[in-house]
Scaffold this active site. Structure first.
Site, short mmCIF file in Angstrom:
data_model
loop_
_atom_site.label_atom_id
_atom_site.label_comp_id
_atom_site.label_asym_id
_atom_site.label_seq_id
_atom_site.Cartn_x
_atom_site.Cartn_y
_atom_site.Cartn_z
N LYS A 4 4.48 0.19 -0.83
CA LYS A 4 5.10 -0.89 -1.47
C LYS A 4 6.05 -0.22 -2.70
O LYS A 4 5.42 0.48 -3.38
CB LYS A 4 4.37 -1.84 -2.25
CG LYS A 4 4.92 -3.04 -2.87
CD LYS A 4 3.83 -4.11 -3.42
CE LYS A 4 4.39 -5.02 -4.14
NZ LYS A 4 3.21 -6.19 -4.39
N THR A 43 9.72 -3.66 -2.11
CA THR A 43 10.11 -3.50 -0.88
C THR A 43 8.69 -3.22 0.05
O THR A 43 8.33 -2.12 -0.60
CB THR A 43 11.18 -3.12 -0.22
OG1 THR A 43 12.34 -3.65 -0.83
CG2 THR A 43 11.48 -2.96 1.26
N VAL A 44 8.00 -3.56 0.82
CA VAL A 44 7.05 -3.13 1.66
C VAL A 44 7.55 -2.41 3.00
O VAL A 44 7.99 -3.15 3.69
CB VAL A 44 5.96 -4.32 1.82
CG1 VAL A 44 4.61 -3.39 2.44
CG2 VAL A 44 5.50 -4.69 0.51
N ASP A 49 -0.85 -15.40 -8.66
CA ASP A 49 0.16 -15.62 -7.65
C ASP A 49 -0.44 -15.97 -6.13
O ASP A 49 0.07 -15.24 -5.30
CB ASP A 49 1.19 -14.40 -7.65
CG ASP A 49 2.56 -15.00 -7.17
OD1 ASP A 49 2.63 -16.28 -6.99
OD2 ASP A 49 3.19 -13.98 -6.77
N ARG A 84 9.61 -7.93 2.27
CA ARG A 84 10.27 -7.99 0.67
C ARG A 84 9.77 -8.98 -0.16
O ARG A 84 9.44 -10.07 0.38
CB ARG A 84 11.65 -8.19 1.06
CG ARG A 84 12.33 -7.27 1.80
CD ARG A 84 14.12 -7.41 1.82
NE ARG A 84 14.78 -6.51 2.42
CZ ARG A 84 14.80 -6.27 3.88
NH1 ARG A 84 14.44 -7.35 4.55
NH2 ARG A 84 15.55 -5.47 4.29
N1 LIG Z 1 -0.60 -4.42 2.78
C1 LIG Z 1 0.47 -4.73 3.48
N2 LIG Z 1 0.58 -4.82 4.88
C2 LIG Z 1 1.40 -5.49 5.64
N3 LIG Z 1 2.35 -6.28 5.02
C3 LIG Z 1 2.45 -6.23 3.54
C4 LIG Z 1 1.48 -5.59 2.68
N4 LIG Z 1 1.86 -5.88 1.45
C5 LIG Z 1 2.71 -6.82 1.69
N5 LIG Z 1 3.29 -7.05 2.83
C6 LIG Z 1 4.44 -7.76 3.17
O1 LIG Z 1 5.40 -7.48 2.20
C7 LIG Z 1 5.75 -8.92 1.56
C8 LIG Z 1 6.20 -8.82 0.07
O2 LIG Z 1 4.95 -8.03 -0.68
P1 LIG Z 1 4.45 -8.56 -2.13
O3 LIG Z 1 4.32 -10.10 -2.23
O4 LIG Z 1 3.26 -7.81 -2.56
O5 LIG Z 1 5.75 -8.18 -2.82
P2 LIG Z 1 6.26 -8.89 -4.19
O6 LIG Z 1 7.54 -8.13 -4.51
O7 LIG Z 1 5.00 -8.56 -5.06
O8 LIG Z 1 6.47 -10.23 -3.79
P3 LIG Z 1 6.55 -11.58 -4.80
O9 LIG Z 1 8.01 -12.10 -4.52
O10 LIG Z 1 5.41 -12.39 -4.46
O11 LIG Z 1 6.70 -11.26 -6.31
C9 LIG Z 1 4.57 -9.61 1.72
O12 LIG Z 1 4.89 -11.00 1.78
C10 LIG Z 1 4.15 -9.20 3.20
O13 LIG Z 1 4.95 -9.74 3.96
#
Ligand SMILES: Nc1ncnc2c1ncn2[C@@H]1O[C@H](COP(=O)(O)OP(=O)(O)OP(=O)(O)O)[C@@H](O)[C@H]1O
Length: 425
Positions: free
Chosen positions: A61, A46-47, A154, A41
């Site tokens: 995502k 959410t991923v 970032d 997350r």
């Molecule tokens: N391709 C992937 N494979 C496995 N896990 C992933 C992948 N992409 C993201 N994750 C997991 O999901 C989490 C959240 O993803 P991401 O950082 O891209 O979300 P965000 O909402 O952009 O976060 P931020 O708070 O940095 O803005 C990551 O820290 C990681 O644990």
């Protein structure tokens, strides 16, 4: 290998994609896919792990379409990039999830999680050789981005993903083309406060040197398990301190001399004095990687089997969160705005309330036995699993040992990662 994912998909919540598919890549646009357990997350999305009908795993995502600007921006960048050190783009679509239009970005699934996960898994810090190796890989990814005029904005361990080929940079939701800012007084800046360079914290500029500073902060986290400003408790005072105190983060004593020197080059207060990525690629800290690490017994390579064992799902919200702001306001007003832009106000849906997924990772289920058609769990944490229909397991699960009193469960459909279906009830 010991990954185990159980998705709990009741018929009413089976969200195979049929509507509004706009994927750019034919491989996913023409196929149905199924959302699996949440694996991460962030502040904007959410991923989840997901599977195609043929059993291939990928990551999706997702966020509400109405608040998907970061995700759409990430799609815009990722779809144009191709590097072995940047997470691979696999398409996108828009579907309905919980009756809400949802934007989904597909990308390769990083089976090893993030460098943050690895730090936790290995007891709070990384081995020196692993730090050298990961740092080198991130530098290669940054070199690719910077050569393409893109600032990531970032870089942090939570956005550095461990794949079988190595570390890849993920989360391009804050990225920007650098020339877009030239001559602008109101450029947008974004990122995570404790990884921000002084010039970014002051709202002056956010160029390639800001990524180098953030890489330095990430190396500190790899070495110590803590962010570069461990005493900073809130983003407001943190940004003041980073931007105006003249301090630089403390260089960890546990690093070797070349590591300390590498960090000193990354963490120059003056962005013009900071080394650029190409120079850092020639630094002994990453150049000496093979010489000092290849002969060691410890699992210094991400290709070592042990590193691929399951990592815990990251339940916690990020320690430090992404913020976005404009440089035209004064620092006080700007920082106040940044604080208000925390995840709670980001519009991110509360995916915790969903009841259609049960996420189980292998580290909670190491004691397991498989018999034809039945799975037995000895883990008392696994509750409410009667309706599980779909199980995705990696190879070698048959070798897992079972002990203590198991609970016996039935599954309708079982898939292993080499795409063979094993048992169907
Ligand atoms: N391709 C992937 N494979 C496995 N896990 C992933 C992948 N992409 C993201 N994750 C997991 O999901 C989490 C959240 O993803 P991401 O950082 O891209 O979300 P965000 O909402 O952009 O976060 P931020 O708070 O940095 O803005 C990551 O820290 C990681 O644990």
């Amino acid at each position: 290998m010991l990954y185990l994912y159980i998705s709990h998909i009741s018929p009413a919540h089976n969200h195979s994609l049929q509507s509004h598919t706009h994927t750019l890549q034919p491989s996913l646009s023409t196929m149905e896919w199924k959302r699996g357990p949440i694996i991460g997350r962030g502040s904007s999305a959410t991923v989840s792990v997901a599977t195609t009908s043929s059993g291939d795993l990928f990551a999706v995502k997702s966020t509400d379409l109405s608040t998907s600007q970061f995700l759409q921006k990430e799609q815009h960048f990722l779809s144009q990039l191709s590097s072995k050190n940047i997470i691979k783009y696999m398409g996108f679509d828009i579907n309905y999830h919980n009756n809400k239009p949802t934007y989904n970005l597909f990308m390769e699934y990083a089976t090893g999680g993030t460098i943050s996960d690895m730090i936790n898994k290995l007891g709070g810090s990384l081995d020196e050789c692993l730090i050298r190796f990961y740092t080198h890989q991130v530098l290669l990814g940054l070199d690719y981005l910077h050569n393409n005029n893109i600032v990531h904005c970032d870089i942090k361990c939570q956005n550095l993903l461990i794949c079988e080929e190595g570390v890849k940079i993920g989360d391009l939701g804050c990225a920007k083309f650098v020339e877009n800012d030239v001559g602008k007084r109101d450029f947008k800046f974004s990122g995570t406060p404790v990884f921000m360079a002084p010039e970014v914290a002051r709202g002056e500029e956010q160029g390639f040197p800001a990524d180098v500073w953030a890489l330095g902060c990430s190396v500190i986290e790899m070495a110590t398990g803590f962010n570069a400003w461990p005493e900073v408790n809130d983003p407001v005072s943190g940004l003041y301190r980073i931007g105006y105190s003249g301090e630089v983060p403390e260089i960890p004593k546990c690093l070797p001399e070349d590591g300390k020197d590498f960090l000193a080059k990354c963490l120059k207060k003056d962005a013009k004095e900071r080394w650029i990525v190409k120079e850092l690629l020639q630094h002994p800290f990453v150049r000496s990687l093979n010489l000092s690490c290849e002969t060691r017994d410890s699992p210094t390579s991400i290709l070592d089997q042990g590193f691929w064992e399951s990592l815990p799902v990251s339940d916690a919200s990020p320690v430090v969160t992404r913020v976005v702001g404009f440089s035209s306001e004064g620092p006080v007003e700007r920082i106040r705005q940044l604080v208000e832009a925390t995840p709670s106000s980001s519009g991110l849906p509360d995916w915790d309330d969903e009841d259609e997924w049960i996420t189980v990772r292998s580290n909670r289920l190491e004691e397991m036995n498989v018999e034809c058609g039945d799975f037995m769990f000895s883990d008392s944490n696994v509750d409410d699993v009667e309706d599980i229909e779909n199980l995705v397991v990696d190879e070698d699960y048959m070798s897992l040992e079972y002990s203590s009193s198991p609970r016996v469960l039935d599954f309708d459909h079982i898939i292993i990662s080499n795409n063979k279906e094993l048992f169907c009830k």
